[in-house]
Enzyme design. Sequence first.
Site, PDB file in Angstrom:
ATOM      1  CB  CYS A  22      -0.907  -0.045   1.233  1.00 59.35           C
ATOM      2  SG  CYS A  22      -1.777   1.489   1.598  1.00 59.35           S
ATOM      3  CB  CYS A  25       0.266   1.725   4.086  1.00 60.34           C
ATOM      4  SG  CYS A  25      -1.470   1.260   3.950  1.00 60.34           S
TER       5      CYS A  25
END
Length: 101
Positions: A22, A25
Amino acid sequence: MFEKQIARSEVPVLVDVWAPWCGPCKMMAPHFAEAAKVLEPSMRLMKLNSEDHPDVAGRLGIRGIPTMLLYRDGREIARVSGAMSARQIVDWANTQMAQGA
């Protein structure tokens, strides 16, 4: 294991649900670490890799990442999705605690 850590904590717990693939993230990771320096020890910060623990992420109803969950007294009191800066993380967590969510 995850639920036991949350339930046993004597201070509020802020959980960052993330995954290694991600992009947002990865961008938020250093900000979460910086927020920990401000919020701890009055709040415990931990990370949950949703790829390594899909069962836990499923039980938590995670639909997108990054998602932060705030727990007090073993129960979820707030959640927010999307990447945030360290200041935004700190402000969000403190606001949720002050509101007694």
